[in-house]
Structures are given as structure tokens and as C-alpha cells.
Design a protein around this motif. Sequence first.
Motif, PDB file in Angstrom:
ATOM      1  N   GLU A 345       0.845  -1.089   0.202  1.00 57.20           N
ATOM      2  CA  GLU A 345      -0.163  -0.143   0.129  1.00 57.20           C
ATOM      3  C   GLU A 345       1.075   1.298   0.060  1.00 57.20           C
ATOM      4  OE1 GLU A 345      -1.709   3.443   1.888  1.00 57.20           O
ATOM      5  OE2 GLU A 345      -0.511   2.005   2.945  1.00 57.20           O
ATOM      6  N   GLN A 346       1.850   1.309   0.659  1.00 56.46           N
ATOM      7  CA  GLN A 346       3.072   2.293   0.910  1.00 56.46           C
ATOM      8  C   GLN A 346       3.523   2.645  -0.572  1.00 56.46           C
ATOM      9  OE1 GLN A 346       6.417   2.047   3.310  1.00 56.46           O
ATOM     10  NE2 GLN A 346       5.225   3.755   4.442  1.00 56.46           N
ATOM     11  N   ALA A 347       3.867   1.531  -1.075  1.00 53.78           N
ATOM     12  CA  ALA A 347       4.688   1.680  -2.237  1.00 53.78           C
ATOM     13  C   ALA A 347       4.104   2.054  -3.442  1.00 53.78           C
ATOM     14  CB  ALA A 347       5.456   0.466  -2.628  1.00 53.78           C
ATOM     15  N   LEU A 348       2.873   1.494  -3.697  1.00 47.14           N
ATOM     16  CA  LEU A 348       1.841   1.908  -4.549  1.00 47.14           C
ATOM     17  C   LEU A 348       1.236   3.351  -4.522  1.00 47.14           C
ATOM     18  CD1 LEU A 348      -0.297  -1.115  -5.024  1.00 47.14           C
ATOM     19  CD2 LEU A 348       1.880  -0.561  -6.605  1.00 47.14           C
ATOM     20  N   SER A 349       1.175   3.790  -3.171  1.00 48.26           N
ATOM     21  CA  SER A 349       0.725   5.245  -3.017  1.00 48.26           C
ATOM     22  C   SER A 349       1.595   6.276  -3.545  1.00 48.26           C
ATOM     23  CB  SER A 349       0.263   5.505  -1.486  1.00 48.26           C
ATOM     24  OG  SER A 349      -0.655   4.811  -1.234  1.00 48.26           O
ATOM     25  N   LEU A 350       3.081   5.709  -3.319  1.00 52.09           N
ATOM     26  CA  LEU A 350       4.212   6.655  -3.624  1.00 52.09           C
ATOM     27  C   LEU A 350       4.235   6.774  -5.235  1.00 52.09           C
ATOM     28  CD1 LEU A 350       7.695   6.440  -2.337  1.00 52.09           C
ATOM     29  CD2 LEU A 350       7.312   6.817  -4.469  1.00 52.09           C
ATOM     30  N   CYS A 351       4.006   5.578  -5.909  1.00 52.88           N
ATOM     31  CA  CYS A 351       3.878   5.586  -7.614  1.00 52.88           C
ATOM     32  C   CYS A 351       2.600   6.512  -8.113  1.00 52.88           C
ATOM     33  CB  CYS A 351       3.865   4.122  -7.865  1.00 52.88           C
ATOM     34  SG  CYS A 351       5.542   3.135  -7.818  1.00 52.88           S
ATOM     35  N   HIS A 352       1.622   6.262  -7.621  1.00 52.32           N
ATOM     36  CA  HIS A 352       0.381   6.927  -7.842  1.00 52.32           C
ATOM     37  C   HIS A 352       0.451   8.550  -7.504  1.00 52.32           C
ATOM     38  CE1 HIS A 352      -2.547   3.933  -9.054  1.00 52.32           C
ATOM     39  NE2 HIS A 352      -2.364   3.138  -7.952  1.00 52.32           N
ATOM     40  N   ARG A 353       1.149   8.852  -6.363  1.00 42.57           N
ATOM     41  CA  ARG A 353       1.389  10.237  -6.194  1.00 42.57           C
ATOM     42  C   ARG A 353       2.182  10.898  -7.281  1.00 42.57           C
ATOM     43  NH1 ARG A 353       1.908   8.587  -0.762  1.00 42.57           N
ATOM     44  NH2 ARG A 353       4.042   8.885  -1.072  1.00 42.57           N
ATOM     45  N   ALA A 354       3.265  10.028  -7.865  1.00 37.48           N
ATOM     46  CA  ALA A 354       4.120  10.613  -9.003  1.00 37.48           C
ATOM     47  C   ALA A 354       3.420  10.755 -10.506  1.00 37.48           C
ATOM     48  CB  ALA A 354       5.331   9.839  -9.216  1.00 37.48           C
ATOM     49  N   ALA A 355       2.692   9.837 -10.633  1.00 40.07           N
ATOM     50  CA  ALA A 355       1.667   9.929 -12.042  1.00 40.07           C
ATOM     51  C   ALA A 355       0.481   9.268 -11.752  1.00 40.07           C
ATOM     52  CB  ALA A 355       2.634   9.401 -13.052  1.00 40.07           C
ATOM     53  N   PRO A 356      -0.614  10.070 -11.187  1.00 38.32           N
ATOM     54  CA  PRO A 356      -2.032   9.436 -10.899  1.00 38.32           C
ATOM     55  C   PRO A 356      -2.332   8.684 -12.091  1.00 38.32           C
ATOM     56  CG  PRO A 356      -1.601  11.488 -10.046  1.00 38.32           C
ATOM     57  CD  PRO A 356      -0.484  11.441 -10.921  1.00 38.32           C
ATOM     58  N   ASP A 357      -2.515   9.160 -13.313  1.00 42.04           N
ATOM     59  CA  ASP A 357      -3.199   8.581 -14.648  1.00 42.04           C
ATOM     60  C   ASP A 357      -2.036   7.805 -15.404  1.00 42.04           C
ATOM     61  OD1 ASP A 357      -5.099  10.151 -13.881  1.00 42.04           O
ATOM     62  OD2 ASP A 357      -4.562  11.777 -14.858  1.00 42.04           O
ATOM     63  N   ARG A 358      -0.979   7.218 -14.895  1.00 44.59           N
ATOM     64  CA  ARG A 358      -0.082   6.601 -15.572  1.00 44.59           C
ATOM     65  C   ARG A 358       0.553   5.237 -14.671  1.00 44.59           C
ATOM     66  NH1 ARG A 358       4.645   9.435 -16.527  1.00 44.59           N
ATOM     67  NH2 ARG A 358       3.982  11.432 -15.598  1.00 44.59           N
ATOM     68  N   VAL A 359      -0.172   5.071 -13.750  1.00 47.78           N
ATOM     69  CA  VAL A 359       0.401   3.924 -12.875  1.00 47.78           C
ATOM     70  C   VAL A 359      -1.004   2.893 -12.940  1.00 47.78           C
ATOM     71  CG1 VAL A 359       0.804   2.778 -10.553  1.00 47.78           C
ATOM     72  CG2 VAL A 359       1.717   5.100 -11.481  1.00 47.78           C
ATOM     73  N   HIS A 360      -0.755   1.760 -13.230  1.00 48.55           N
ATOM     74  CA  HIS A 360      -1.795   0.766 -13.644  1.00 48.55           C
ATOM     75  C   HIS A 360      -1.704  -0.698 -12.767  1.00 48.55           C
ATOM     76  CE1 HIS A 360      -2.749   3.641 -16.752  1.00 48.55           C
ATOM     77  NE2 HIS A 360      -1.557   3.525 -17.037  1.00 48.55           N
ATOM     78  N   VAL A 361      -2.223  -0.844 -11.987  1.00 52.80           N
ATOM     79  CA  VAL A 361      -2.059  -2.113 -11.243  1.00 52.80           C
ATOM     80  C   VAL A 361      -3.307  -2.923 -11.186  1.00 52.80           C
ATOM     81  CG1 VAL A 361      -1.296  -3.113  -8.877  1.00 52.80           C
ATOM     82  CG2 VAL A 361      -0.593  -0.609  -9.530  1.00 52.80           C
ATOM     83  N   PHE A 362      -3.040  -4.198 -11.511  1.00 54.77           N
ATOM     84  CA  PHE A 362      -4.030  -5.307 -11.596  1.00 54.77           C
ATOM     85  C   PHE A 362      -3.614  -6.501 -10.725  1.00 54.77           C
ATOM     86  CE2 PHE A 362      -3.481  -2.986 -15.542  1.00 54.77           C
ATOM     87  CZ  PHE A 362      -4.494  -2.190 -15.695  1.00 54.77           C
ATOM     88  N   ASP A 363      -4.629  -7.342 -10.495  1.00 50.10           N
ATOM     89  CA  ASP A 363      -4.619  -8.618 -10.245  1.00 50.10           C
ATOM     90  C   ASP A 363      -5.406  -9.561 -11.097  1.00 50.10           C
ATOM     91  OD1 ASP A 363      -7.280  -8.649  -8.879  1.00 50.10           O
ATOM     92  OD2 ASP A 363      -6.384  -7.540  -7.304  1.00 50.10           O
ATOM     93  N   VAL A 364      -5.290 -11.013 -10.598  1.00 54.10           N
ATOM     94  CA  VAL A 364      -5.555 -11.869 -11.782  1.00 54.10           C
ATOM     95  C   VAL A 364      -6.516 -12.906 -11.111  1.00 54.10           C
ATOM     96  CG1 VAL A 364      -4.974 -13.621 -13.410  1.00 54.10           C
ATOM     97  CG2 VAL A 364      -3.169 -11.756 -12.725  1.00 54.10           C
ATOM     98  N   GLU A 365      -7.582 -13.489 -11.847  1.00 54.52           N
ATOM     99  CA  GLU A 365      -8.461 -14.401 -11.207  1.00 54.52           C
ATOM    100  C   GLU A 365      -8.615 -15.119 -12.369  1.00 54.52           C
ATOM    101  OE1 GLU A 365     -11.988 -11.964 -10.373  1.00 54.52           O
ATOM    102  OE2 GLU A 365     -12.892 -12.712 -12.296  1.00 54.52           O
ATOM    103  N   ASN A 366      -9.114 -16.714 -12.192  1.00 49.28           N
ATOM    104  CA  ASN A 366      -9.182 -17.500 -13.034  1.00 49.28           C
ATOM    105  C   ASN A 366     -10.635 -17.416 -13.786  1.00 49.28           C
ATOM    106  OD1 ASN A 366     -10.894 -18.936 -10.982  1.00 49.28           O
ATOM    107  ND2 ASN A 366      -9.366 -20.651 -10.762  1.00 49.28           N
ATOM    108  N   HIS A 367     -11.189 -18.115 -14.362  1.00 46.28           N
ATOM    109  CA  HIS A 367     -12.582 -18.084 -15.026  1.00 46.28           C
ATOM    110  C   HIS A 367     -13.681 -18.279 -14.110  1.00 46.28           C
ATOM    111  CE1 HIS A 367     -10.538 -18.410 -19.214  1.00 46.28           C
ATOM    112  NE2 HIS A 367     -10.781 -17.334 -18.942  1.00 46.28           N
ATOM    113  N   GLU A 368     -13.417 -19.001 -12.912  1.00 41.85           N
ATOM    114  CA  GLU A 368     -14.270 -19.198 -11.931  1.00 41.85           C
ATOM    115  C   GLU A 368     -14.340 -18.011 -10.924  1.00 41.85           C
ATOM    116  OE1 GLU A 368     -12.059 -21.981 -13.078  1.00 41.85           O
ATOM    117  OE2 GLU A 368     -14.155 -22.426 -14.614  1.00 41.85           O
TER     118      GLU A 368
END
Length: 529
Positions: A345-368
Motif C-alpha cells: 500500500e505504501q509503495a503503490l501510493s508513492l507511485c500513484h502520487r508521482a503519476a496518478p494517471d499512468r500507474v496501472h496495477v491489476f490482479d488476476v483471477e481464473n474463469h471461476e
Amino acid sequence: MTLRDWFLTAQERANPGSELPVWASGNLAEPLIHGAAYFDRLVREVEALEAGDHLFFTDWRGDPDERMRPDGPTVVQLFAQAAQRGVIVKGLVWRSHLDALSYSEEENRDLAEAIRAAGGEVLLDQRVRRGGSHHQKLVVLRHPDDPARDVAFAGGIDLCHSRRDDATHAGDPQAVAMSPRYGSTPPWHDVQLALRGPVVGALDTTFRERWTDPMPLDSENPMAYLRDRLRGSDLRPDPLPDQPADPPPCGPHHVQVLRTYPAVRPRYSFAPDGERTVARGYTKAVRRARRLIYLEDQYLWSNEVAELFAEALREHPDLHLVAVVPRHPDVDGRLALPPNMVGREQALSLCHRAAPDRVHVFDVENHEGTPVYVHAKVCVVDDVWASVGSDNFNRRSWTHDSELSCAVLDDTRDERSPADPAGLGDGARVFARELRLRLWREHLDRDPDGAQDDDLLDPADAVAAISAAADELDRWHAGGRVGPRPPGRLRPHRPERLPWRTRLWALPAYRLVYDPDGRPLRARRAGTW
């Protein structure tokens, strides 16, 4: 493309105690996506070994009973049968901690003893910094009479439970205990490299440096030493056979072997002040990024690592950061979970503050809809430089534990438009671009042969496509899953912010225990790797 623009020079490697080459040229690197693909290839290569050939390996965890294919063999059967054929089998496995603490001391010991009984030699290696581990995942197969057949495997996949998954992400039937949010057979996403050519010699050297290091295996652990003596464990490595000449060139890939070793006492003979080429290699590549950094990582922690990305985002207004991470930590519980959450949470917040519209973080799920645990450690910069390894994007992996990564630059240009996305004259390269596209095709449910790649080539178009797919799947879930499931497996990652009372204790626990600093004091003070 000038290799020195991307790869570390000998001076930048800053470890004259090692005999590792600065980089190796003339190689063929092949990504093996998912444990099932890696294990199947490993079985095929090991079963082809003959008397006098070499099988060397390092691992963080090794489960003797893990099946490499649905009908076997198991890890111990594969390696023990090789030793019985006269193959020289040598291994270094981290001693680990007690199974009661969700580690694998007994499994690692059982693997070592079973291979030893078959004629091989596997040592339990605790030559680490206090609180650290040996995290390298490496297998080196040498044919002294036919070096063109030599192959090595390096990346993020351990020889253990939960790793044998495939693109369907139903999980490995032999599963490790994890957070219940991943189900009874946790889906697992991972990547390993198969490498041929002169770089196999460099990876052989990596193994040999650790094997021949004179530091005692039970360094600073008298209780472990006593237990080993009582059990008759092997505490002294036997001599290795002479190292064969490097395999001949066989492909267009330049490979730089990057490693982490901490500063320890007594010192490693091959890294007296430690080695931080993983951190230095990533730093050099990220600072050259102009359009797209793509990451897959188990953690993505640490302000020191996040600041590297934030600085690049601030300096280059067209640069996007795309990251794929696990939806949930692998552990649960009131004490274990918060430190795992607060670092990301701390690391991603730092990146988002640097470029809010250019940081894109996703997670993955299977088809279920079951979350997929992302264990891969992959980085692709501007479709030019790519790395696959054991190291996560955190301070622990960059300074404290032993790690191993391979960075790849391809002589072969990818002529699909844009042919030079970064605009620096380097040109997109086939290996890096295809690695990213193979991963995105799976994540987006695109044609695996590339027939639907048109909007994934240009970085801006690719970011728009991946974001739109993740948003559409998220809306489908929010709407009650009505109608057909949209294609794709990514969803926007939303790290939970912990209450301030929890952060008061979770943050120092994260910094001291989960993400320690293995640098010498002078490097810490200077803020350098």
C-alpha cells in the motif's frame, strides 16, 4: 542498440571477487510460463542425462513428493534416478525454518537425504544473513562430452508443492497451505527461463561459487549444527568435477546474470561486500524507460524500490507503469497479514502520487473468479530489456537474501509498429516484446498465437486495452455477474488501507522483519545499492 546502455559494466557490477562474466552473448533464452511447462521440460532434459553428466541445482524449497507430471515422476524420483545412472547430482537447498512456522525444514531435509541415499549430494545451506534465506531457483545440466546439449533453468519456480499449474489456473493438486481466499488448490502464476549457450557456463559458475565457499554451512547456528551432527548430516561439500568449457553460441540473445548476496560475516569468498547487481541492473534499465514498464511481482514493496519507478514517471511524461500482483497476500491472520499489506500500500501510493494517471496495477483471477497467486518475477522495459528471476521488487530481494535473475537483450528487432516505441534508437526486440505479449494474451484471453495483438503493440494503445478489459470485468462482477463473463482475467487492484492503530505496529514489523536491509552501513547511509 549498445549493450552498455542497458547492461551493467564490470565497474557497475562492483564485485571483483566473483569470476562471473559481465554478460554472455550468443544464447537462446526461452520463457516457460507456468510450472507445468517448466516441470515437463525439466523431466525431459534430466531423463536424457547419462553417466558423467552434471546436474546441479539450488532452491528455496524442495518437496520430495511433488509430481513433475500428473503421473510422475516426483522431484526425488527424477533426481535420485539420475544419480543412480551415474549422473553427478549436487544441490544447495536453504535449510529453512520449522514446518510449524509454515516453512519447509523437514521437506528440504528429506529431499537432501533421499538424493544422498541414491548417490547424489545435497547440502542444507544456512550461509545467509540473520533472518534471511537462499531464494535462488536454478538447475544446471551439463554434458561434458556434448556441450551443445547443455541447458540451465532459472527464474521464480521452486521444485515444490503448488507450482505445477498451467494456463487454466485450476491449481496444483499438491498444494501448500495459503490464505483460504485462494481455495483448496491455489491457482499459481509463475515464469522460468530455459537457457542454452555460453550463459550456461555463467550459471554453472554461480553454483560453484556457492558450493566451494569455505564458510560453514551452519554459520551462526550452533543448535542446527548440533542437530546435524546427531543425524549424521553432510556438512562438508565433496569436490566438484572440473568445470566444462562454455557451450558454443546458439542464438541471438545476450544474457546478463544478476544476483543478490548480502553483506555477511564471515564474508562470502565470491562476494566479500555482498553483491547487489539485481538492484543495480533494474535501476539502470528503469532509468532508460520512456514509454512502458511492465512488471509481474509477488510483492512490489519498499519505498526504495517504488521511488525508482516514481522518479522515472516524474521525469518522462509518456511513461506508464503496468504491474500485475496478487490480489491477497499468501498468508492470513491478525499478526501476519497487516505487515504484508502495509508495504505494498505504501509503495503503490508513492507511485500513484508521482503519476496518478499512468500507474496501472491489476490482479488476476481464473474463469471461476478464484484469485490467482502471482509468484512470477518479470520485468519488461519498452519492449527492449527483459528479466526473469527469483527476486521480488522489494528491499529484501535487492539486498538481503540470495537471489538470481537473468536479463535478456535480443539482437533480433521486432519490426511491428511501433518499431522503436521508446524513440531512443534501440528498437523493439523480439524476446522482450513476445514475453510481454505472451503474458498479456493469457491475461486478456486473446489468441495465444498473436492474431489479436494489434492494440497491444503501441504502449499507449496497450495500456488502454488492458485497462478497459479489467474495468469491464470489474463492472460485470459489480453488476452481479449477469450475462456472459467478459474476456480477460485482470481486475483493478485496490490495496486496502489499514487503520492507523494497525499501521503503528505493522509498519515497523514490515520494515524490520518482512523487508530488511542487507546492505553495508555505508551504502545504507548513502542511499545507494
